[in-house]
Design a protein around this motif. Sequence first.
Motif, PDB file in Angstrom:
ATOM      1  N   LEU A 444      -0.567 -55.526  -9.070  1.00 22.88           N
ATOM      2  CA  LEU A 444      -0.023 -55.810  -7.461  1.00 22.88           C
ATOM      3  C   LEU A 444      -0.423 -54.347  -7.074  1.00 22.88           C
ATOM      4  CD1 LEU A 444       3.438 -57.641  -7.623  1.00 22.88           C
ATOM      5  CD2 LEU A 444       1.540 -58.439  -6.967  1.00 22.88           C
ATOM      6  N   HIS A 445      -0.388 -53.310  -7.732  1.00 21.51           N
ATOM      7  CA  HIS A 445      -0.865 -52.201  -6.961  1.00 21.51           C
ATOM      8  C   HIS A 445      -2.249 -51.485  -7.273  1.00 21.51           C
ATOM      9  CE1 HIS A 445       3.649 -52.501  -7.115  1.00 21.51           C
ATOM     10  NE2 HIS A 445       3.789 -51.809  -5.792  1.00 21.51           N
ATOM     11  N   ARG A 446      -3.116 -52.186  -7.838  1.00 25.14           N
ATOM     12  CA  ARG A 446      -4.375 -51.732  -8.170  1.00 25.14           C
ATOM     13  C   ARG A 446      -5.076 -51.172  -6.892  1.00 25.14           C
ATOM     14  NH1 ARG A 446      -6.393 -52.225 -13.020  1.00 25.14           N
ATOM     15  NH2 ARG A 446      -5.567 -53.619 -14.492  1.00 25.14           N
ATOM     16  N   ASN A 447      -4.972 -51.870  -5.711  1.00 24.47           N
ATOM     17  CA  ASN A 447      -5.576 -51.359  -4.308  1.00 24.47           C
ATOM     18  C   ASN A 447      -5.125 -49.798  -4.200  1.00 24.47           C
ATOM     19  OD1 ASN A 447      -3.086 -52.098  -3.999  1.00 24.47           O
ATOM     20  ND2 ASN A 447      -3.574 -52.788  -1.783  1.00 24.47           N
ATOM     21  N   GLU A 448      -4.198 -49.220  -4.950  1.00 25.71           N
ATOM     22  CA  GLU A 448      -3.463 -48.038  -4.425  1.00 25.71           C
ATOM     23  C   GLU A 448      -4.064 -46.987  -5.467  1.00 25.71           C
ATOM     24  OE1 GLU A 448       0.670 -47.969  -4.266  1.00 25.71           O
ATOM     25  OE2 GLU A 448       0.747 -50.202  -3.680  1.00 25.71           O
ATOM     26  N   LEU A 449      -4.735 -47.396  -6.493  1.00 26.43           N
ATOM     27  CA  LEU A 449      -5.194 -46.470  -7.565  1.00 26.43           C
ATOM     28  C   LEU A 449      -6.806 -45.964  -7.234  1.00 26.43           C
ATOM     29  CD1 LEU A 449      -4.319 -48.639 -10.500  1.00 26.43           C
ATOM     30  CD2 LEU A 449      -3.111 -46.638  -9.837  1.00 26.43           C
ATOM     31  N   ASN A 450      -7.052 -44.755  -7.513  1.00 24.54           N
ATOM     32  CA  ASN A 450      -8.380 -44.117  -7.253  1.00 24.54           C
ATOM     33  C   ASN A 450      -9.434 -44.667  -8.169  1.00 24.54           C
ATOM     34  OD1 ASN A 450      -6.989 -42.330  -5.372  1.00 24.54           O
ATOM     35  ND2 ASN A 450      -6.394 -41.062  -6.965  1.00 24.54           N
ATOM     36  N   LYS A 451      -9.345 -45.073  -9.643  1.00 24.40           N
ATOM     37  CA  LYS A 451     -10.089 -45.319 -10.240  1.00 24.40           C
ATOM     38  C   LYS A 451      -9.555 -46.663 -11.305  1.00 24.40           C
ATOM     39  CE  LYS A 451     -12.758 -40.984 -10.979  1.00 24.40           C
ATOM     40  NZ  LYS A 451     -13.273 -40.129 -12.026  1.00 24.40           N
ATOM     41  N   ASP A 452     -10.561 -47.377 -11.902  1.00 24.19           N
ATOM     42  CA  ASP A 452      -9.947 -48.458 -12.887  1.00 24.19           C
ATOM     43  C   ASP A 452      -8.960 -47.855 -13.895  1.00 24.19           C
ATOM     44  OD1 ASP A 452     -11.889 -50.068 -11.563  1.00 24.19           O
ATOM     45  OD2 ASP A 452     -13.415 -49.998 -12.975  1.00 24.19           O
ATOM     46  N   VAL A 453      -7.951 -49.027 -14.043  1.00 27.58           N
ATOM     47  CA  VAL A 453      -6.893 -48.479 -14.925  1.00 27.58           C
ATOM     48  C   VAL A 453      -6.941 -49.811 -16.018  1.00 27.58           C
ATOM     49  CG1 VAL A 453      -4.398 -48.430 -15.447  1.00 27.58           C
ATOM     50  CG2 VAL A 453      -5.443 -47.422 -13.319  1.00 27.58           C
ATOM     51  N   TYR A 454      -7.057 -49.596 -17.247  1.00 26.94           N
ATOM     52  CA  TYR A 454      -7.011 -50.370 -18.396  1.00 26.94           C
ATOM     53  C   TYR A 454      -5.792 -50.533 -19.084  1.00 26.94           C
ATOM     54  CZ  TYR A 454     -12.066 -49.429 -17.628  1.00 26.94           C
ATOM     55  OH  TYR A 454     -13.193 -49.425 -17.157  1.00 26.94           O
ATOM     56  N   GLY A 455      -5.295 -51.815 -19.220  1.00 26.76           N
ATOM     57  CA  GLY A 455      -4.005 -51.893 -19.998  1.00 26.76           C
ATOM     58  C   GLY A 455      -3.277 -53.224 -19.665  1.00 26.76           C
ATOM     59  N   PRO A 456      -2.482 -53.555 -20.571  1.00 25.54           N
ATOM     60  CA  PRO A 456      -2.010 -52.906 -22.047  1.00 25.54           C
ATOM     61  C   PRO A 456      -3.710 -52.934 -22.789  1.00 25.54           C
ATOM     62  CG  PRO A 456      -0.614 -54.608 -21.663  1.00 25.54           C
ATOM     63  CD  PRO A 456      -1.679 -54.854 -20.508  1.00 25.54           C
ATOM     64  N   VAL A 457      -3.494 -52.135 -23.976  1.00 26.68           N
ATOM     65  CA  VAL A 457      -4.808 -51.882 -24.686  1.00 26.68           C
ATOM     66  C   VAL A 457      -5.211 -53.158 -25.326  1.00 26.68           C
ATOM     67  CG1 VAL A 457      -5.961 -50.772 -26.321  1.00 26.68           C
ATOM     68  CG2 VAL A 457      -4.958 -49.419 -24.597  1.00 26.68           C
ATOM     69  N   LEU A 458      -4.098 -53.640 -25.804  1.00 27.72           N
ATOM     70  CA  LEU A 458      -4.442 -55.082 -26.578  1.00 27.72           C
ATOM     71  C   LEU A 458      -5.096 -55.954 -25.895  1.00 27.72           C
ATOM     72  CD1 LEU A 458      -3.525 -56.442 -29.327  1.00 27.72           C
ATOM     73  CD2 LEU A 458      -1.599 -57.476 -27.911  1.00 27.72           C
ATOM     74  N   ILE A 459      -4.851 -56.348 -24.683  1.00 31.45           N
ATOM     75  CA  ILE A 459      -5.777 -57.339 -23.790  1.00 31.45           C
ATOM     76  C   ILE A 459      -7.274 -56.860 -23.461  1.00 31.45           C
ATOM     77  CG2 ILE A 459      -3.412 -58.285 -22.808  1.00 31.45           C
ATOM     78  CD1 ILE A 459      -4.498 -57.139 -20.136  1.00 31.45           C
ATOM     79  N   GLU A 460      -7.313 -55.534 -23.682  1.00 25.29           N
ATOM     80  CA  GLU A 460      -8.872 -55.152 -23.440  1.00 25.29           C
ATOM     81  C   GLU A 460      -9.762 -55.087 -24.621  1.00 25.29           C
ATOM     82  OE1 GLU A 460      -9.532 -54.317 -20.540  1.00 25.29           O
ATOM     83  OE2 GLU A 460      -7.747 -54.050 -19.412  1.00 25.29           O
ATOM     84  N   PHE A 484      -1.249 -47.785 -21.181  1.00 26.31           N
ATOM     85  CA  PHE A 484      -1.988 -48.201 -20.192  1.00 26.31           C
ATOM     86  C   PHE A 484      -3.023 -46.817 -19.911  1.00 26.31           C
ATOM     87  CE2 PHE A 484       1.165 -51.233 -19.136  1.00 26.31           C
ATOM     88  CZ  PHE A 484       0.446 -52.238 -18.519  1.00 26.31           C
ATOM     89  N   ILE A 485      -4.318 -47.133 -19.799  1.00 29.12           N
ATOM     90  CA  ILE A 485      -5.303 -46.047 -19.738  1.00 29.12           C
ATOM     91  C   ILE A 485      -5.801 -45.730 -18.373  1.00 29.12           C
ATOM     92  CG2 ILE A 485      -7.459 -45.159 -20.649  1.00 29.12           C
ATOM     93  CD1 ILE A 485      -6.835 -46.458 -23.139  1.00 29.12           C
ATOM     94  N   THR A 486      -5.626 -44.553 -17.820  1.00 27.97           N
ATOM     95  CA  THR A 486      -6.071 -44.087 -16.617  1.00 27.97           C
ATOM     96  C   THR A 486      -7.414 -43.130 -16.850  1.00 27.97           C
ATOM     97  OG1 THR A 486      -4.716 -42.079 -16.353  1.00 27.97           O
ATOM     98  CG2 THR A 486      -3.780 -44.250 -15.501  1.00 27.97           C
ATOM     99  N   GLN A 487      -8.072 -42.980 -15.694  1.00 26.77           N
ATOM    100  CA  GLN A 487      -9.122 -42.173 -15.740  1.00 26.77           C
ATOM    101  C   GLN A 487      -9.268 -40.925 -14.593  1.00 26.77           C
ATOM    102  OE1 GLN A 487     -13.107 -44.628 -16.636  1.00 26.77           O
ATOM    103  NE2 GLN A 487     -11.951 -46.147 -15.773  1.00 26.77           N
ATOM    104  N   ASP A 488      -8.028 -40.752 -13.989  1.00 30.25           N
ATOM    105  CA  ASP A 488      -7.726 -39.851 -12.791  1.00 30.25           C
ATOM    106  C   ASP A 488      -6.259 -39.333 -13.159  1.00 30.25           C
ATOM    107  OD1 ASP A 488      -8.524 -38.804  -9.993  1.00 30.25           O
ATOM    108  OD2 ASP A 488      -6.477 -39.773  -9.958  1.00 30.25           O
ATOM    109  N   SER A 489      -6.406 -38.052 -13.005  1.00 30.00           N
ATOM    110  CA  SER A 489      -4.994 -37.416 -13.367  1.00 30.00           C
ATOM    111  C   SER A 489      -3.856 -38.052 -12.026  1.00 30.00           C
ATOM    112  CB  SER A 489      -4.973 -35.861 -13.067  1.00 30.00           C
ATOM    113  OG  SER A 489      -5.458 -35.546 -12.058  1.00 30.00           O
ATOM    114  N   GLY A 490      -4.346 -38.098 -10.857  1.00 34.70           N
ATOM    115  CA  GLY A 490      -3.429 -38.561  -9.880  1.00 34.70           C
ATOM    116  C   GLY A 490      -2.930 -40.114 -10.130  1.00 34.70           C
ATOM    117  N   ASP A 491      -3.811 -40.870 -10.743  1.00 36.43           N
ATOM    118  CA  ASP A 491      -3.481 -42.422 -11.127  1.00 36.43           C
ATOM    119  C   ASP A 491      -2.322 -42.208 -12.348  1.00 36.43           C
ATOM    120  OD1 ASP A 491      -4.881 -43.336  -9.316  1.00 36.43           O
ATOM    121  OD2 ASP A 491      -6.759 -43.774 -10.624  1.00 36.43           O
TER     122      ASP A 491
END
Length: 984
Positions: A444-460, A484-491
Amino acid sequence: MEEPRVKRPKISRDEDDYLPGNITEIELHNFMTFNHLVCKPGPRLNLVIGPNGSGKSSLVCAIALCLGGEPQLLGRATSIGAYVKRGEDAGYIKISLRGYTKEEQIAIVRKIDTRNKSEWFYNGKSVAKKEILEVIKKFNIQVNNLTQFLPQDRVCEFAKLTPIQLLEETEKAVGDPQLPVQHFALVEKSRELKKYQKAVDKMGESLKQLIALNAEQEKDVERVRQRDELLEKVDCMKKKLPWLKYDMKKIEYLEAQKREKEAKKKLNEAAKMLNEFKAPIEKQKQEKTKLDDQCKRISNFMNENIKKRNDLLQKENEAAVQARSKYKEIEDLRREEDCRKQSIIEAKMKLADAERDLQNLPAYEPPKEEIERLKSQILELTSSAHQMMQQKKEKEKSLGQMKTTLRNCVDGLKDMENTKTKLLHALKKSGAEKIFEAYQWVELHRNELNKDVYGPVLIEVNVSNEVHAKFLEGHVAHYIWKSFITQDSGDRDFLVKNLQPFDVPILNYVREESGRKAPPEISKQMHELGIYSRLDQVFDAPAAVKDVMSSQFGLEHSYIGSDKTDRKADDIAKELGILDFWTPQNHYHWSVSRYGDNEMSARVEPVHDSRLLLCGLDSGEIENMRCRKNELEKLIADAEEGIKSLQIQQRLVEDEAAKLQKQREEMVETARREMRKRKDLESCVEQRKRKLVSLERSGDIETAVDKLIEQAARSNIERLKHAIKVKDLLVEAVSCKWSYAEKHMASIEYDAKIIDSEVNLKEQEKFAYQASVNLQNCQQDVKDYSQQLLAAKRNAESISIITPELERLFLQMPTTIEELEAAIQDNISQANSIVFLNQNILQEYEDRRRQIETISAKLETDSKELQRCLAEIHTLKGSWLPTLRNLVSQINETFSRNFQEMAVAGEVSLDEHDTDFDQFGILVKVKFRQAGQLQVLSAHHQSGGFQRFFILFLFKIWLIVPLGWLMRLTKEWTPLMKERCFSN
């Protein structure tokens, strides 16, 4: 003089050589590295020796956790669930302690599970943790005391203990139980002693300064006292002044009382005269009242006479009206008789016309057989339509059930075919209870993130091979699958803040541009030994996910082999230097010692089935679900076609029934209309016959006329009677009127006499009123003077109360107000002539004198408290210090002897500070070179290994050491340790 060294008291042991509180057995199940272990320690010093990773530290952790310790105590994991063996859901620790007798055995069990829950059992009975702690406290077991229990990961904490802390922990661990209590009491008493010493010194200095200041100001104080005497005399005169004013007010009050008595005498005389005038007036008023009463009675009788006359006149009018109405009714009857005769003629003519119309009406016979035939056809068609409708309802109900079943089947098939949902369900079953909520929140909040977020790792992660899925799941820690894996410290910060309630880890991936080596390729030699892939090559995942898993768990250094690899496992580690690889049956892992001797230890674990990556349903079950779906769709189509056909047939039958019903209704309506027409004509003939009969019966009016004439005559007789009664009442009214006039004239004469008497009475009342007003004024004056007198007295008493001494002084003073005020001014002038610089000198002198008295009393009290505190400290110190010195001496003797046997020097001493008991401590000094000096033990001068030996020799606790470290120890110190190192 140095105190003589006291011999160490010999510890008495029972026949089994154990002391109360010794551990006799340790049992572990699914705890850390152990599936199941039973260990029985000996009664004296124990060593546990083994390679790295063999489970030595697991024993230490088990002892601490089962004896009431918390996970934070061990410096490892922070939750109890982390100590359950990987792949298991629960485990337990059981420790048996020696009681006070050989037969008394105490069994403590702590059950733990991965949900961080603990259950405690005491001798097989479930109890609260509080009871376990009480049992442990009884044997003085302190797992949180570093001098009694030192885990491997907390060695550095022991090195940080100051000498003061070391003394406190030593007293708790090995000393007399009263030592820490006495030490605490001495610390408190020393603080109290310092407080009293400081207070006594400060008050003594203040007392000297105050006494010196008062001695310097005595002359000035004497002049102030002379001035105060004059002012005191002035105050005494001012006290007499209001009493003189009070005497003047008293004289005025007595004169007002005399005037009040004279006014009261005049008022009594006027009241007596007034009563003499009132007596004849009252008698005349009584006579007049009697005449007025008689007039009133006559007036009432006259009113009643008038009322009776009015009633009789009204009745006479009513009788006249009745007579006139009777005469009118006679005239109406005669007119009605003429009209009745004309109506009879008209009624006979109308009756003849109606009978003629009825005879001329033709006869009508309704078609009953045709109507009955149509009715039976309509019933038959209606029944057939109803049956079709029932069949349609049953088929529609069956169709609804089949559609519901189809929807459930489609939803179930979607859930079976949705791999992502299955994986999330698997994570939820494995302990991540809120993983669905966390995943939905991130979506629901992906539009508020700076970069792609992956997770949970099991489904990736996508693993095509079932065997490889087992390897990957066994190699990677469980927490990574729900991360959950982020690629930005703010995320990362954003998710950590918002996903905290869902209990999911957040990992931030930072791409390394350089410095990372390429993973090794599979060589020919590896292929010959059955190795065909690396673990990072057997699954697909986004680059960030794959890099995080590889960096966290070294997937590029873990290899996959065949059964051939399993048979040649030892050769692979030696020839290829591969320290981690998987075979279809086992997982092999070698670790190198951290102590620099390149010693290697191996760990072999069986391969477990995958519980997460291979959580899909059987494909045959999905195919059966699809067949069921197709079958339901075909049945629904057939059912809908049948319902449509039935609906058409039902509509045709209903239309035919409606057509016949309309035809039948038209026939019935025609028959009803003909019958109604004949019935209306018959009813008309009957009504006209009844009317004619009625007109013919009402023909005798002469009798009614005679009856009305008789009633009119009776009404006229009643009128005559009422007129006679009215005449009698008029005669009676004239007589009453004459009597009323006589009485009323007599009453008017009495009114004139009363008015003359009241004029004289008012004159006398005026004199009496003036006397009353004069008396009230005098009374008010008396009241005012009384209040002024009381106010003057209260004012005088508020200033001073006359005592014999004060009365004597008043006699020596002037007796008039003017003279007294002049004397007050003379004394004030004399007092003002005495001038001095400090106006507050007397007050300061007196205040300082009172301070001297207060401080002297306080100084005496504090001095007594100081002596009492010194006596209590001396008593406590006499009991505590010799015992503590004896204890430190015993520790020093053992410590020095053991260090001498290792060719080094060591000393343990008590650091004393007179009465500063909070600064007392234990100094541990060591020397490793003969030419060097003894230095205090600290983290900066000695290693962790040495600190462990210090604890061993000083407090005799369990020692858990790595194998490589023990080998070096054995080479260097074996000659010294053989004789006495492991003796009691």
